[in-house]
Design a protein around this motif. Sequence first.
Motif, mmCIF file in Angstrom:
data_model
loop_
_atom_site.group_PDB
_atom_site.id
_atom_site.type_symbol
_atom_site.label_atom_id
_atom_site.label_comp_id
_atom_site.label_asym_id
_atom_site.label_seq_id
_atom_site.Cartn_x
_atom_site.Cartn_y
_atom_site.Cartn_z
ATOM 1 N N LEU A 1 0.832 -1.209 0.000
ATOM 2 C CA LEU A 1 0.000 0.000 0.000
ATOM 3 C C LEU A 1 0.866 1.259 0.000
ATOM 4 C CD1 LEU A 1 -2.831 -1.065 2.466
ATOM 5 C CD2 LEU A 1 -2.989 -0.822 -0.018
ATOM 6 N N ALA A 2 1.967 1.251 0.743
ATOM 7 C CA ALA A 2 2.877 2.402 0.750
ATOM 8 C C ALA A 2 3.494 2.614 -0.633
ATOM 9 C CB ALA A 2 3.973 2.202 1.791
ATOM 10 N N LEU A 3 3.852 1.531 -1.308
ATOM 11 C CA LEU A 3 4.411 1.640 -2.652
ATOM 12 C C LEU A 3 3.393 2.229 -3.622
ATOM 13 C CD1 LEU A 3 6.798 1.026 -4.539
ATOM 14 C CD2 LEU A 3 5.759 -1.205 -4.939
ATOM 15 N N ILE A 4 2.148 1.810 -3.525
ATOM 16 C CA ILE A 4 1.097 2.366 -4.380
ATOM 17 C C ILE A 4 0.916 3.855 -4.109
ATOM 18 C CG2 ILE A 4 -1.392 2.317 -4.826
ATOM 19 C CD1 ILE A 4 -1.222 -0.737 -4.452
ATOM 20 N N ALA A 5 0.944 4.244 -2.824
ATOM 21 C CA ALA A 5 0.808 5.660 -2.469
ATOM 22 C C ALA A 5 1.949 6.486 -3.050
ATOM 23 C CB ALA A 5 0.757 5.816 -0.952
ATOM 24 N N VAL A 6 3.170 5.975 -3.001
ATOM 25 C CA VAL A 6 4.328 6.692 -3.552
ATOM 26 C C VAL A 6 4.208 6.802 -5.066
ATOM 27 C CG1 VAL A 6 6.824 6.510 -3.932
ATOM 28 C CG2 VAL A 6 5.878 6.181 -1.652
ATOM 29 N N VAL A 7 3.776 5.721 -5.710
ATOM 30 C CA VAL A 7 3.638 5.744 -7.172
ATOM 31 C C VAL A 7 2.609 6.787 -7.605
ATOM 32 C CG1 VAL A 7 2.763 4.379 -9.125
ATOM 33 C CG2 VAL A 7 4.452 3.407 -7.574
ATOM 34 N N PHE A 8 1.537 6.966 -6.830
ATOM 35 C CA PHE A 8 0.553 7.990 -7.165
ATOM 36 C C PHE A 8 1.016 9.386 -6.775
ATOM 37 C CE2 PHE A 8 -2.691 4.513 -7.253
ATOM 38 C CZ PHE A 8 -3.086 4.734 -8.563
ATOM 39 N N ALA A 9 1.818 9.517 -5.723
ATOM 40 C CA ALA A 9 2.227 10.837 -5.228
ATOM 41 C C ALA A 9 3.303 11.484 -6.098
ATOM 42 C CB ALA A 9 2.728 10.717 -3.793
ATOM 43 N N ILE A 10 4.201 10.712 -6.667
ATOM 44 C CA ILE A 10 5.309 11.291 -7.438
ATOM 45 C C ILE A 10 4.819 12.044 -8.679
ATOM 46 C CG2 ILE A 10 7.345 10.699 -8.822
ATOM 47 C CD1 ILE A 10 8.062 8.692 -6.637
ATOM 48 N N PRO A 11 3.928 11.501 -9.498
ATOM 49 C CA PRO A 11 3.475 12.280 -10.654
ATOM 50 C C PRO A 11 2.678 13.537 -10.271
ATOM 51 C CG PRO A 11 2.935 9.971 -10.968
ATOM 52 C CD PRO A 11 3.425 10.130 -9.568
ATOM 53 N N LEU A 12 2.139 13.544 -9.072
ATOM 54 C CA LEU A 12 1.367 14.700 -8.626
ATOM 55 C C LEU A 12 2.244 15.752 -7.948
ATOM 56 C CD1 LEU A 12 -1.778 12.861 -7.243
ATOM 57 C CD2 LEU A 12 -1.572 14.136 -9.377
ATOM 58 N N TYR A 13 3.563 15.627 -8.055
ATOM 59 C CA TYR A 13 4.490 16.563 -7.412
ATOM 60 C C TYR A 13 4.200 18.021 -7.766
ATOM 61 C CZ TYR A 13 8.863 18.720 -5.929
ATOM 62 O OH TYR A 13 9.784 19.526 -5.341
ATOM 63 N N PRO A 14 3.911 18.366 -9.030
ATOM 64 C CA PRO A 14 3.614 19.770 -9.333
ATOM 65 C C PRO A 14 2.357 20.300 -8.630
ATOM 66 C CG PRO A 14 4.129 18.579 -11.346
ATOM 67 C CD PRO A 14 4.026 17.578 -10.255
ATOM 68 N N ARG A 15 1.477 19.433 -8.210
ATOM 69 C CA ARG A 15 0.252 19.849 -7.535
ATOM 70 C C ARG A 15 0.415 19.949 -6.016
ATOM 71 N NH1 ARG A 15 -2.715 21.936 -11.388
ATOM 72 N NH2 ARG A 15 -3.153 20.480 -13.060
ATOM 73 N N TRP A 16 1.567 19.535 -5.506
ATOM 74 C CA TRP A 16 1.796 19.604 -4.065
ATOM 75 C C TRP A 16 1.826 21.062 -3.635
ATOM 76 C CZ3 TRP A 16 6.321 15.822 -2.566
ATOM 77 C CH2 TRP A 16 5.956 14.518 -2.895
ATOM 78 N N PRO A 17 1.431 21.352 -2.388
ATOM 79 C CA PRO A 17 1.549 22.721 -1.876
ATOM 80 C C PRO A 17 3.025 23.153 -1.845
ATOM 81 C CG PRO A 17 0.142 21.407 -0.455
ATOM 82 C CD PRO A 17 0.746 20.469 -1.450
ATOM 83 N N TYR A 18 3.246 24.448 -2.062
ATOM 84 C CA TYR A 18 4.604 24.979 -2.176
ATOM 85 C C TYR A 18 5.488 24.657 -0.966
ATOM 86 C CZ TYR A 18 8.401 28.203 -3.132
ATOM 87 O OH TYR A 18 9.638 28.737 -3.352
ATOM 88 N N PRO A 19 5.028 24.832 0.285
ATOM 89 C CA PRO A 19 5.904 24.516 1.425
ATOM 90 C C PRO A 19 6.337 23.044 1.472
ATOM 91 C CG PRO A 19 4.008 25.780 2.171
ATOM 92 C CD PRO A 19 3.768 25.435 0.740
ATOM 93 N N ILE A 20 5.460 22.137 1.050
ATOM 94 C CA ILE A 20 5.819 20.713 1.045
ATOM 95 C C ILE A 20 6.848 20.429 -0.043
ATOM 96 C CG2 ILE A 20 4.929 18.376 0.707
ATOM 97 C CD1 ILE A 20 2.355 19.263 2.029
ATOM 98 N N ARG A 21 6.712 21.097 -1.206
ATOM 99 C CA ARG A 21 7.712 20.920 -2.266
ATOM 100 C C ARG A 21 9.084 21.419 -1.817
ATOM 101 N NH1 ARG A 21 5.621 23.497 -7.575
ATOM 102 N NH2 ARG A 21 4.272 24.668 -6.187
ATOM 103 N N ILE A 22 9.118 22.544 -1.116
ATOM 104 C CA ILE A 22 10.392 23.083 -0.624
ATOM 105 C C ILE A 22 10.996 22.131 0.411
ATOM 106 C CG2 ILE A 22 11.451 24.988 0.673
ATOM 107 C CD1 ILE A 22 10.775 25.645 -2.227
ATOM 108 N N ALA A 23 10.181 21.626 1.327
ATOM 109 C CA ALA A 23 10.674 20.689 2.351
ATOM 110 C C ALA A 23 11.193 19.410 1.702
ATOM 111 C CB ALA A 23 9.568 20.375 3.344
ATOM 112 N N THR A 24 10.504 18.943 0.669
ATOM 113 C CA THR A 24 10.951 17.750 -0.047
ATOM 114 C C THR A 24 12.286 18.005 -0.726
ATOM 115 O OG1 THR A 24 8.650 17.146 -0.433
ATOM 116 C CG2 THR A 24 10.286 16.042 -1.780
ATOM 117 N N TRP A 25 12.453 19.180 -1.329
ATOM 118 C CA TRP A 25 13.706 19.540 -1.986
ATOM 119 C C TRP A 25 14.865 19.535 -0.998
ATOM 120 C CZ3 TRP A 25 16.244 19.850 -6.301
ATOM 121 C CH2 TRP A 25 17.408 20.601 -6.371
#
Length: 168
Positions: free
Chosen positions: A121-145
């Motif tokens: 289930l975690a792998l499925i969540a990651v597979v769906f979350a990565i393509p949606l990276y441009p839609r992530w909120p800006y603070p989360i994208r900065i923290a991820t970077w």
Amino acid sequence: MVNVEVPSHLAKFAKYLRDSNVLRTKEGVMADKRVDSFKGTQAIKALLSKEGEKLFGKGLAEEASARKVLQEMMDSGLFLRVVNINNTRYLQPDTSRAWSDDAVYAWVYEGSQLMAIAMGLALIAVVFAIPLYPRWPYPIRIATWYGLMLVVGFVAFVGILAVVRAIV
């Protein structure tokens, strides 16, 4: 495959033997599937060991009671008696259903699969979350970077440390 409920006391023994460091297992292939196999004498030793005595008490103080429990486990379908084909890692089910100390047995019982399901289930969540990276909120994208740069920096540091160690 029919899902049969195993008595709780046999499941307890199976969980102990499956996770035990006392019972040495070998990996083999049976019906194009990897299985762990063990010898009957090792299973008896594992049940009669100090760890087994601590877990199950004095109920398995003698070999006859251990053999009886192992026969019940085999009758419940937790493991099968197998034959090693031409001293290779390929195993074939044996038709005999009687316990023997000299025989080889292969596990059918795999234990709880909860961790495998959670990781899937975690792998499925990651597979769906990565393509949606441009839609992530800006603070989360900065923290991820910053987190990614921290990981890359640590890997680079370990690599440089390995090179320096090899030179020295």
